[in-house]
Write a protein that holds these residues in place. Structure first.
Motif, short mmCIF file in Angstrom:
data_model
loop_
_atom_site.label_atom_id
_atom_site.label_comp_id
_atom_site.label_asym_id
_atom_site.label_seq_id
_atom_site.Cartn_x
_atom_site.Cartn_y
_atom_site.Cartn_z
N ILE A 96 0.83 -1.21 0.00
CA ILE A 96 0.00 0.00 0.00
C ILE A 96 0.86 1.25 0.00
O ILE A 96 0.60 2.22 -0.71
CB ILE A 96 -0.96 0.00 1.22
N MET A 97 1.93 1.23 0.80
CA MET A 97 2.79 2.41 0.89
C MET A 97 3.47 2.71 -0.43
O MET A 97 3.55 3.86 -0.87
CB MET A 97 3.83 2.21 1.99
N PHE A 98 3.99 1.67 -1.11
CA PHE A 98 4.69 1.89 -2.37
C PHE A 98 3.77 2.48 -3.43
O PHE A 98 4.11 3.46 -4.10
CB PHE A 98 5.28 0.57 -2.89
N GLY A 153 0.57 -1.21 -15.27
CA GLY A 153 2.01 -1.04 -15.41
C GLY A 153 2.67 -0.61 -14.11
O GLY A 153 3.82 -0.97 -13.83
N LYS A 154 1.94 0.15 -13.29
CA LYS A 154 2.48 0.61 -12.02
C LYS A 154 2.65 -0.54 -11.02
O LYS A 154 3.60 -0.56 -10.24
CB LYS A 154 1.57 1.68 -11.42
N ILE A 155 1.71 -1.48 -11.03
CA ILE A 155 1.71 -2.48 -9.95
C ILE A 155 2.58 -3.70 -10.25
O ILE A 155 2.96 -4.41 -9.32
CB ILE A 155 0.27 -2.95 -9.64
N ILE A 156 2.90 -3.96 -11.51
CA ILE A 156 3.66 -5.17 -11.83
C ILE A 156 5.01 -5.22 -11.12
O ILE A 156 5.37 -6.26 -10.54
CB ILE A 156 3.82 -5.31 -13.36
N PRO A 157 5.82 -4.15 -11.11
CA PRO A 157 7.10 -4.23 -10.39
C PRO A 157 6.93 -4.53 -8.90
O PRO A 157 7.71 -5.27 -8.30
CB PRO A 157 7.73 -2.85 -10.61
N TYR A 158 5.87 -3.97 -8.30
CA TYR A 158 5.66 -4.19 -6.88
C TYR A 158 5.17 -5.60 -6.59
O TYR A 158 5.35 -6.11 -5.48
CB TYR A 158 4.68 -3.15 -6.33
N LEU A 216 -3.29 -13.00 -5.04
CA LEU A 216 -4.56 -12.29 -4.87
C LEU A 216 -4.45 -11.21 -3.80
O LEU A 216 -4.99 -10.11 -3.96
CB LEU A 216 -5.66 -13.29 -4.51
N PHE A 217 -3.74 -11.50 -2.72
CA PHE A 217 -3.60 -10.50 -1.67
C PHE A 217 -2.72 -9.33 -2.12
O PHE A 217 -3.00 -8.17 -1.81
CB PHE A 217 -3.02 -11.12 -0.41
N ILE A 218 -1.65 -9.63 -2.84
CA ILE A 218 -0.80 -8.55 -3.35
C ILE A 218 -1.59 -7.65 -4.28
O ILE A 218 -1.51 -6.42 -4.20
CB ILE A 218 0.43 -9.14 -4.06
N LEU A 219 -2.38 -8.23 -5.16
CA LEU A 219 -3.20 -7.43 -6.07
C LEU A 219 -4.21 -6.59 -5.30
O LEU A 219 -4.43 -5.41 -5.63
CB LEU A 219 -3.93 -8.35 -7.05
N LEU A 240 -2.25 -3.74 -3.61
CA LEU A 240 -1.78 -2.76 -4.59
C LEU A 240 -2.93 -1.90 -5.12
O LEU A 240 -2.77 -0.69 -5.32
CB LEU A 240 -1.07 -3.47 -5.74
N SER A 241 -4.07 -2.51 -5.35
CA SER A 241 -5.21 -1.74 -5.85
C SER A 241 -5.68 -0.74 -4.81
O SER A 241 -6.05 0.40 -5.16
CB SER A 241 -6.35 -2.68 -6.24
N LEU A 242 -5.63 -1.12 -3.54
CA LEU A 242 -5.99 -0.16 -2.48
C LEU A 242 -4.99 0.99 -2.46
O LEU A 242 -5.37 2.16 -2.28
CB LEU A 242 -6.02 -0.87 -1.12
N GLY A 243 -3.71 0.68 -2.62
CA GLY A 243 -2.71 1.74 -2.67
C GLY A 243 -2.92 2.69 -3.83
O GLY A 243 -2.73 3.91 -3.69
N LEU A 244 -3.35 2.16 -4.98
CA LEU A 244 -3.61 3.03 -6.13
C LEU A 244 -4.80 3.94 -5.88
O LEU A 244 -4.80 5.11 -6.28
CB LEU A 244 -3.85 2.17 -7.38
#
Length: 381
Positions: free
Chosen positions: A202-204, A234-239, A275-278, A281-285
């Motif tokens: 989320i922070m990243f 594209g933003k979330i793939i590296p994370y 699934l949890f990472i996605l 990451l979506s919450l962070g976006l």
């Protein structure tokens, strides 16, 4: 006096800026308020109504009286009933219940004759006169839950079975599955995966869009044919790669240093973690499309991190929380991930047994990406 005037001028400027920055001011008030409410109301180590499954092979008046006595303690609530011990074990593995209470067919004979045999574990040596009349199978991965169930061994069963004071006292036998040694670290390490991923993912990403705006790159993106959803992906793939590296480090060191078992398959672990990472990451976006600065993005991350630590089951059992706190916990991705990863790592639970939690994480991730893309389009407009 000149220095004092300059200090007062800066002070007035900061106060005025805080008044304009309503989000930061709100965080200053809300974070301690939420902490007070969470610690004051939601945290309760005195467990009650732990979900359990009843396996009653006796089906007698004596067994029904025994069940009523157990339920009267309010430590457990029998939410499931079956006559198949294997089915009861599957319910524990899938986290549908935390324990199984098995009453044998020869309940009365076990109470009035010699010590019973044939249970999953030998009778406890704590009391040499103890005569086990029934058995608890407990999810021992959570030591707090296991301790609450173990306390039921001290129930006054002699009165129920009309045992004289000079005769051996009937008792329950307790078998701890998945963590027979009752090591706290076994439960902590898989849960730590969820907390660290929540914080870092989320922070990243919460600072990703904000950083583009602060650097002036948003205006450049407007002139490109890239779509908002393409930018988000594209933003979330590296994370995502970073997240899997963190999982490997935590579970790998957990195995090497603390001997935490890995019961499930790597394929199941991959699906659950992905699934949890996605979802994280979506919450962070989404946060990144709301925050106006990287500082605000970090503040909002803390706003979600605190409930994830306190309500997800990482520090305190879910069953020990009031209903209102449980409803809040149910909408947090970390709560569902805690159940899923502990099920895979510690109990060898399959994806089918954890399907409810996995579907929630998948839906949360998709909804978050859609909301973030729509909000980013609005920001560009």
């Amino acid at each position: 006096m000149t220095a004092l005037r300059r200090i007062l001028a800066v002070l007035r400027k900061e106060i005025w800026q805080l008044r304009r920055d309503r989000l930061t001011f709100g965080m200053v008030v809300m974070i301690p308020l939420i902490q007070l409410l969470l610690f004051g109301f939601a945290i309760n180590t005195n467990l009650r109504h732990i979900p359990a499954v009843l396996v009653d092979h006796s089906q007698s008046g004596l067994s029904r009286a025994l069940v009523q006595m157990v339920e009267a303690t309010q430590v457990v609530t029998f939410t499931e009933r079956t006559v198949d011990v294997d089915e009861a074990e599957r319910l524990i593995a899938g986290a549908k219940v935390r324990a199984a209470f098995i009453i044998p067919e020869d309940l009365y004979q076990r109470a009035v004759t010699s010590p019973a045999t044939g249970f999953a574990t030998p009778p406890s040596t704590d009391d040499v006169t103890a005569r086990p009349v029934a058995q608890w199978i407990v999810d021992g991965s959570d030591t707090v839950v296991a301790g609450a169930i173990r306390s039921l061994r001290a129930m006054p069963l002699a009165e129920l079975f009309r045992k004289p004071a000079n005769r051996s006292v009937p008792t329950f036998e307790v078998a701890f599955y998945y963590n027979p040694e009752q090591r706290t670290v076994v439960n902590i390490v898989p849960g730590l995966v969820g907390i660290i991923l929540t914080m870092t993912m989320i922070m990243f990403t919460s600072a990703a869009i904000v950083r583009e705006t602060e650097r002036g790159n948003t205006e450049m993106l407007i002139t490109t044919p890239i779509r908002p959803i393409e930018l988000m992906v594209g933003k979330i793939i590296p994370y995502m790669v970073i997240g899997f590296i963190q999982v490997g480090i935590i579970l790998g060191l957990g195995k090497l240093v603390f001997n935490v078992p890995m019961q499930g398959t790597l394929a199941d672990l991959f699906v659950v973690t992905l699934l949890f990472i996605l979802a994280s990451l979506s919450l962070g976006l989404v946060i990144s499309t709301v925050a106006k600065s990287q500082l605000q993005a970090m503040q909002m991350t803390v706003f979600f991190l605190l409930p994830s630590i306190l309500l997800s089951g990482f520090m305190f059992p879910y069953e020990g929380m009031p209903v209102a706190a449980q409803r809040i916990a149910d909408v947090l991705p970390a709560t569902h991930f805690m159940v899923a990863i502990r099920g895979v790592v510690l109990r060898d639970a399959g994806l089918a047994e954890l399907s409810g939690h996995l579907w929630f994480l998948a839906g949360f991730a998709i909804l978050g990406l859609i909301v973030a893309a729509l909000r980013f389009r609005k920001r560009l407009d």
